[in-house]
Every structure is written in structure tokens, then in C-alpha cells.
Scaffold this motif. Structure first.
Motif, PDB file in Angstrom:
ATOM      1  N   VAL A 182      -3.868 -15.703  27.204  1.00 15.79           N
ATOM      2  CA  VAL A 182      -5.060 -15.958  26.345  1.00 15.79           C
ATOM      3  C   VAL A 182      -4.668 -17.484  25.709  1.00 15.79           C
ATOM      4  N   ALA A 183      -3.322 -17.721  25.521  1.00 16.83           N
ATOM      5  CA  ALA A 183      -3.119 -19.151  25.124  1.00 16.83           C
ATOM      6  C   ALA A 183      -3.275 -20.131  26.297  1.00 16.83           C
ATOM      7  N   ALA A 184      -3.071 -19.741  27.339  1.00 18.39           N
ATOM      8  CA  ALA A 184      -3.168 -20.638  28.633  1.00 18.39           C
ATOM      9  C   ALA A 184      -4.890 -20.783  28.824  1.00 18.39           C
ATOM     10  N   ALA A 185      -5.355 -19.858  28.521  1.00 16.58           N
ATOM     11  CA  ALA A 185      -6.992 -20.081  28.826  1.00 16.58           C
ATOM     12  C   ALA A 185      -7.622 -20.842  27.657  1.00 16.58           C
ATOM     13  N   GLY A 186      -7.112 -20.695  26.553  1.00  7.86           N
ATOM     14  CA  GLY A 186      -7.466 -21.493  25.422  1.00  7.86           C
ATOM     15  C   GLY A 186      -7.137 -22.909  25.751  1.00  7.86           C
ATOM     16  N   ASN A 187      -6.009 -23.199  25.998  1.00  9.21           N
ATOM     17  CA  ASN A 187      -5.451 -24.523  26.008  1.00  9.21           C
ATOM     18  C   ASN A 187      -5.978 -25.250  27.311  1.00  9.21           C
ATOM     19  N   THR A 188      -6.452 -24.652  28.252  1.00 10.76           N
ATOM     20  CA  THR A 188      -7.422 -25.133  29.429  1.00 10.76           C
ATOM     21  C   THR A 188      -8.335 -25.922  28.852  1.00 10.76           C
ATOM     22  N   ASP A 189      -9.111 -25.616  27.904  1.00 11.51           N
ATOM     23  CA  ASP A 189     -10.244 -26.281  27.308  1.00 11.51           C
ATOM     24  C   ASP A 189      -9.724 -27.514  26.459  1.00 11.51           C
ATOM     25  N   VAL A 190      -8.568 -27.476  25.810  1.00  9.23           N
ATOM     26  CA  VAL A 190      -7.859 -28.744  25.325  1.00  9.23           C
ATOM     27  C   VAL A 190      -7.706 -29.776  26.421  1.00  9.23           C
ATOM     28  N   ILE A 191      -6.922 -29.296  27.356  1.00  8.38           N
ATOM     29  CA  ILE A 191      -6.770 -30.455  28.378  1.00  8.38           C
ATOM     30  C   ILE A 191      -8.077 -30.902  29.224  1.00  8.38           C
ATOM     31  N   ARG A 192      -8.967 -30.024  29.372  1.00  8.41           N
ATOM     32  CA  ARG A 192     -10.320 -30.573  29.871  1.00  8.41           C
ATOM     33  C   ARG A 192     -10.938 -31.400  29.165  1.00  8.41           C
ATOM     34  N   SER A 246      -9.361 -23.155  36.750  1.00  5.78           N
ATOM     35  CA  SER A 246      -9.734 -21.921  36.449  1.00  5.78           C
ATOM     36  C   SER A 246      -9.224 -21.300  34.924  1.00  5.78           C
ATOM     37  N   GLY A 247      -8.283 -21.742  34.358  1.00  5.62           N
ATOM     38  CA  GLY A 247      -7.894 -21.317  33.306  1.00  5.62           C
ATOM     39  C   GLY A 247      -6.780 -20.269  33.066  1.00  5.62           C
ATOM     40  N   MET A 248      -6.392 -19.698  34.449  1.00  9.36           N
ATOM     41  CA  MET A 248      -5.568 -18.699  35.115  1.00  9.36           C
ATOM     42  C   MET A 248      -3.890 -19.064  34.848  1.00  9.36           C
ATOM     43  N   ALA A 249      -3.196 -18.189  34.317  1.00  9.55           N
ATOM     44  CA  ALA A 249      -1.743 -18.395  34.426  1.00  9.55           C
ATOM     45  C   ALA A 249      -1.169 -18.155  35.611  1.00  9.55           C
ATOM     46  N   LEU A 250      -0.441 -18.976  36.239  1.00 14.93           N
ATOM     47  CA  LEU A 250      -0.008 -18.534  37.426  1.00 14.93           C
ATOM     48  C   LEU A 250       1.469 -18.018  37.120  1.00 14.93           C
ATOM     49  N   GLY A 251       2.200 -18.185  35.990  1.00 15.85           N
ATOM     50  CA  GLY A 251       3.376 -17.346  35.519  1.00 15.85           C
ATOM     51  C   GLY A 251       3.406 -17.670  34.251  1.00 15.85           C
ATOM     52  N   THR A 252       3.911 -16.653  33.359  1.00 16.74           N
ATOM     53  CA  THR A 252       4.294 -16.663  31.965  1.00 16.74           C
ATOM     54  C   THR A 252       5.738 -16.070  31.894  1.00 16.74           C
ATOM     55  N   LEU A 253       6.341 -16.446  30.739  1.00 14.54           N
ATOM     56  CA  LEU A 253       7.559 -15.768  30.481  1.00 14.54           C
ATOM     57  C   LEU A 253       7.931 -16.108  28.774  1.00 14.54           C
ATOM     58  N   LEU A 274       4.490 -24.969  26.942  1.00 15.02           N
ATOM     59  CA  LEU A 274       5.777 -24.665  26.414  1.00 15.02           C
ATOM     60  C   LEU A 274       5.583 -24.425  24.663  1.00 15.02           C
ATOM     61  N   VAL A 275       5.814 -23.321  24.147  1.00 16.48           N
ATOM     62  CA  VAL A 275       5.907 -22.903  22.755  1.00 16.48           C
ATOM     63  C   VAL A 275       7.046 -22.846  22.148  1.00 16.48           C
ATOM     64  N   ILE A 276       7.553 -23.669  21.120  1.00 22.66           N
ATOM     65  CA  ILE A 276       9.125 -23.673  20.553  1.00 22.66           C
ATOM     66  C   ILE A 276       8.854 -23.553  19.327  1.00 22.66           C
ATOM     67  N   ASP A 277       9.731 -22.931  18.646  1.00 18.89           N
ATOM     68  CA  ASP A 277      10.147 -22.638  17.210  1.00 18.89           C
ATOM     69  C   ASP A 277      10.478 -24.044  16.435  1.00 18.89           C
ATOM     70  N   LYS A 278       9.654 -24.479  15.545  1.00 20.22           N
ATOM     71  CA  LYS A 278       9.635 -25.725  14.825  1.00 20.22           C
ATOM     72  C   LYS A 278      10.934 -25.935  13.927  1.00 20.22           C
ATOM     73  N   GLY A 279      11.638 -24.805  13.513  1.00 23.16           N
ATOM     74  CA  GLY A 279      12.758 -24.870  12.552  1.00 23.16           C
ATOM     75  C   GLY A 279      14.172 -24.714  13.579  1.00 23.16           C
ATOM     76  N   ARG A 280      14.110 -24.399  14.972  1.00 27.30           N
ATOM     77  CA  ARG A 280      15.084 -23.996  15.619  1.00 27.30           C
ATOM     78  C   ARG A 280      15.120 -25.316  16.813  1.00 27.30           C
TER      79      ARG A 280
END
Length: 124
Positions: free
Chosen positions: A45-55, A28-35, A99-105
Motif C-alpha cells: 500500500v505504501a509503495a502505491a501511495g508513494n508512487t503518487d508522491v514521486i510522480r 505502475s505503482g507495483m512493488a517488485l519486492g518488499t521486505l 525505506l522506512v526507518i525508526d526515527k529514534g533508533r
């Protein structure tokens, strides 16, 4: 087994440099939880967009006749890593952890390790 909320909290506290995380239903592209996230990182928005990537990747694998599974997908930006890991456990079929992480840290290898462990224990 851990819930979505506990899993997301664990990722954000255990992975140094974490900026945000989500558990997403890629049907569905829906996030079940975010933090995490914020004004510069809208996780819904990122969850919906990345659904297209994985599909798209799953369709490509099917077209190629690959009988393997995706461990994770890495998207490298100038200052961030975006990791997508399909959940394959008994209650995770059709879900992925984002998961999104800071590249430098962050340590990318450790982030992947924590993501794998989170996926193994996720219960929805």
C-alpha cells in the motif's frame, strides 16, 4: 550488481532501525519486492501511495523547467522517516527504492548513504 532481494536484505540488516523496504515501479505503482513491514506498515500500500508522491514531484520539476534530478525524498513522521530514492542506474529507470526507518533508533545520514549505495548496485 545485486538483485532486488539481496538489495532489500542488505538495507534491512545494514541500516539500524530499519522497519521495511521496497523496490517499486513508479510507472505502475507495483512493488517488485518488499521486505519487513508488518500489520502497521503495509509496504504494498505504501509503495502505491508513494508512487503518487514521486510522480507529483517529477511533474512539478518539469513544470518549473528544472533540469536536475531527485536524489531522494524524505517524509518525516512523528516516529519514522520514510525515504524514497529514484533508481537512475542502467537497469533502474522507472524504479524507486523505499525505506522506512525508526526515527529514534536510526541515523538518517547513514540511512541515506546506504540507500544511495543500494541504488547504485541494484540490478533488476
Amino acid at each position: 550488481m545485486t538483485s532486488v532481494e539481496v538489495s532489500l536484505k542488505s538495507l534491512l540488516t545494514e541500516v539500524e532501525g530499519s522497519l521495511g523496504a521496497a523496490v517499486v515501479d513508479y510507472n505502475s505503482g507495483m512493488a517488485l519486492g518488499t521486505l519487513g513491514g508488518g500489520k502497521d506498515l503495509d509496504l504494498s500500500v505504501a509503495a502505491a501511495g508513494n508512487t503518487d508522491v514521486i510522480r507529483a514531484k517529477m511533474r512539478t520539476m518539469q513544470t518549473l523547467g528544472l533540469k536536475d534530478k531527485i536524489e531522494d525524498i524524505l517524509i518525516t513522521l512523528g516516529t519514522q522517516y520514510h525515504l524514497i530514492r529514484p533508481a537512475t542506474g542502467r537497469s533502474g529507470n522507472g524504479l524507486f527504492i523505499y525505506l522506512v526507518i525508526d526515527k529514534g533508533r536510526s541515523n538518517l545520514a547513514m540511512a541515506r548513504h546506504h540507500l544511495k549505495r543500494t541504488e547504485e548496485y541494484l540490478e533488476v
